[in-house]
Design an enzyme around this catalytic site. Structure first.
Site, PDB file in Angstrom:
ATOM      1  N   GLN A  81     -30.162  57.817 119.495  1.00 46.76           N
ATOM      2  CA  GLN A  81     -30.986  57.161 120.512  1.00 46.76           C
ATOM      3  C   GLN A  81     -32.239  56.521 119.893  1.00 46.76           C
ATOM      4  OE1 GLN A  81     -30.690  56.349 123.654  1.00 46.76           O
ATOM      5  NE2 GLN A  81     -28.644  57.198 123.866  1.00 46.76           N
ATOM      6  N   SER A  82     -32.150  56.091 118.656  1.00 43.09           N
ATOM      7  CA  SER A  82     -33.310  55.534 117.967  1.00 43.09           C
ATOM      8  C   SER A  82     -33.944  54.350 118.714  1.00 43.09           C
ATOM      9  CB  SER A  82     -32.860  55.069 116.576  1.00 43.09           C
ATOM     10  OG  SER A  82     -33.841  54.244 115.992  1.00 43.09           O
ATOM     11  N   ASN A  83     -35.228  54.480 119.007  1.00 45.35           N
ATOM     12  CA  ASN A  83     -35.983  53.355 119.583  1.00 45.35           C
ATOM     13  C   ASN A  83     -36.148  52.254 118.547  1.00 45.35           C
ATOM     14  OD1 ASN A  83     -36.596  54.673 122.115  1.00 45.35           O
ATOM     15  ND2 ASN A  83     -38.028  55.955 120.957  1.00 45.35           N
TER      16      ASN A  83
END
Ligand SMILES: *Cc1c(COP(=O)(O)O)cnc(C)c1O
Length: 340
Positions: A81-83
């Site tokens: 879920q890396s921004n």
């Protein structure tokens, strides 16, 4: 008041406009008061929508270098879920480039559902490669291998390290300090001030530490709340980023590791794993201040700030600027836990 210098004297490299700047500052009407703090949010969650959060400032510098090098593809990596990966995917789309994302998952043979940031990565047209936790330890090598593969296919890759936390990317936060200082009310520019922020890969911290020193702003003391590794790890990482930056841009100040204040008391069970206290402070900030924090970064930093605020000497000063670094899309994978 000590003399301050504007970063114009530092001969910084060019950047491309990607972030909506300056981001606003706004008081915390109730959460801060309840903690006995004079609290301002620096709304870096509002750098954009697709490019929301702190990664937008880093990508302004990184994209400028990528484009100057003639790159047509950005390669980067992060947690599922890396921004940062989502912001990179959209930065690529906005600039007519392609993106390859290495996303860490428990089992690459069983990719996760396209929710939250993964959905957005896909919408932006990024190519996703799933990598296991084990493989991810060799992420620098894996990204170099992707770059070679692209080169063999006639393309030109620009590799961005995890979190955009290279010396170059960190400069985005040096500028953020100058921006903050310009917009603070006069009374806030003198006297002790805590700059609270979340630490995930260290680039934001490196930029803040470089920034307060470059400006000669001795009263401003950054305090980083770690969201994964411990304080010793992040002191070393941030000091190394600052030292590398100084080798490249010699007008930058020195940042000794033993001056860095990192608090690792609020990581909880681990990266992207929330605690009930962390979720509760997210609900409080939403209800009482009308501000969205996130479970992975800003919620942990706010929990740290709230806890230390109640301890004598727990913070450098009770006057606080909280760098809201974004992460709103990270709320959605925690929907069930948060709605309860
Ligand atoms: C990446 C990220 C951070 C951490 O910043 P680093 O520069 O990687 O330390 C903090 N908050 C949010 C919302 C992020 O996405």
């Amino acid at each position: 008041m000590p003399a301050t210098r504007e970063p114009a004297a530092l001969n910084l490299p060019p950047r491309v406009p990607l972030a909506r700047l300056p981001t606003p500052i706004e008081p915390s009407p109730r959460v801060g008061a309840a903690l006995g703090l004079d609290l301002l949010y620096k709304r870096d969650d509002l750098t954009g929508l697709e490019l929301s959060g702190n990664k937008a400032r880093k990508l302004e510098y990184l994209l400028a270098e990528a484009e100057a090098a003639g790159a047509d593809t950005l390669v980067t990596c992060g947690g599922v879920q890396s921004n940062h990966c989502r912001a990179t995917a959209f930065a690529a789309a906005k600039r007519g480039l392609r993106a390859v994302l290495l996303l860490r998952v428990p089992d690459p043979a069983r990719p996760p559902a396209p929710e939250a940031n993964v959905l957005l990565d896909r919408l932006a047209g990024a190519e996703i490669r799933w990598v296991s936790h084990d493989e991810y330890r060799r992420r620098a090598e894996l990204m170099d291998a992707v770059a070679s593969e692209l080169r063999a296919a006639g393309r030109r890759a620009y590799v961005i390290p995890e979190g955009g936390s290279s010396p170059l990317g960190s400069l985005g936060y040096l500028l953020a300090v100058a921006e903050l200082r310009r917009q603070l009310p006069e009374a806030w520019r003198t006297g002790p001030l805590t700059l609270a922020y979340a630490v995930g890969s260290g680039g934001t911290g490196a930029g803040l530490e470089l920034g307060v020193r470059a400006l000669g702003w001795k009263d401003a003391r950054p305090v980083g709340f770690a969201v994964c590794n411990d304080a010793a790890y992040f002191r070393a990482t941030i000091a190394a980023l600052c030292a590398d930056a100084r080798r490249r841009w010699p007008a930058l100040p020195e940042v000794p590791a033993d001056e860095l204040r990192i608090d690792d008391g609020f990581i909880g069970p681990g990266y992207a794993q929330a605690t009930s206290d962390g979720l509760e402070i997210i609900r409080r900030a939403a209800r009482e201040d009308g501000v969205l924090l996130d479970p992975v970064y800003t919620g942990k930093a706010m929990l740290g700030l709230a806890t230390r605020a109640r301890e004598p000497g727990g913070l450098p000063a009770p006057r606080v600027v909280f760098f809201h670094t974004g992460g709103a899309f990270g709320l959605f994978p925690f929907a069930n836990a948060l709605a309860g």
